[in-house]
Scaffold this motif. Structure first.
Motif: not given
Length: 202
Positions: A128-157
């Protein structure tokens, strides 16, 4: 208008005799809006301010602990988690991310570059605007999120688990109002100091 009456109590008689030359001083009130003065004083307001300040320190410490778990810096962790939350199907552009996190586009660009080089994000031209970039998590980034999700939940809880569902909803509303008001205040202060600086140059 009274100041916090805890600071304006009559001095102890023994201290008064020992220091007769000392004049009792009443601290000026820190607010003047009627809604912020509870029982005519700013005591509750100041308690809120110091509680928010202390909570912010603990939030910062918690974020840094989470970041270390992800092997990221604190800002990198915040940006990475924000993209994961708001990327949707098409990603989020850097300008919207900057507004969301209330940081400068230049700062976002620097941290995004680091996260891309770590392989945690992908960056593509915004259709929509070629001056800008769209950002997404990569497969590696999503794997990192899944691996650490329980620790994130524990901290927020641990941080927020003492709240009821109703209190969480109230906090969402109140934090949104405070964020909006703080944005407005920052804009007013920026204008004030800009005008002050220009006046000093004349």
């Amino acid at each position: 208008m009274r100041s916090n009456n805890l600071n304006c109590q009559e001095p102890d008689k023994r201290a008064q005799k020992a220091e007769e030359s000392v004049v009792d001083w009443c601290r000026p009130a820190s607010v003047s809006a009627d809604t912020l003065l509870i029982d005519g004083t700013d005591g509750c307001f100041l308690t809120m301010i110091y509680n928010l300040w202390a909570f912010n320190q603990h939030m910062e410490a918690a974020r840094n602990s989470l970041a270390k778990h992800f092997e990221l810096s604190g800002p990198q962790y915040t940006i990475f988690m924000a993209i994961a939350r708001f990327e949707g199907q098409e990603g989020i552009n850097a300008r919207d991310l900057s507004k969301l996190l209330q940081v400068s586009p230049g700062f976002i660009a620097t941290e995004i570059k680091s996260l891309v080089s770590l392989g945690l994000l992908t960056k593509s031209i915004d259709g929509r605007d070629r001056r800008m970039h769209r950002l997404q998590t990569s497969d590696q980034g999503r794997k990192l999120l899944r691996t650490n999700s329980s620790f994130v939940c524990k901290m927020n809880d641990l941080l927020f688990g003492g709240l009821t569902s109703e209190e969480v909803q109230q906090l969402v509303t109140l934090s949104s109002k405070l964020t909006h008001q703080s944005e407005r205040t920052s804009a007013i202060l920026d204008t004030h100091y800009k005008m002050r600086g220009e006046a000093g140059q004349n």
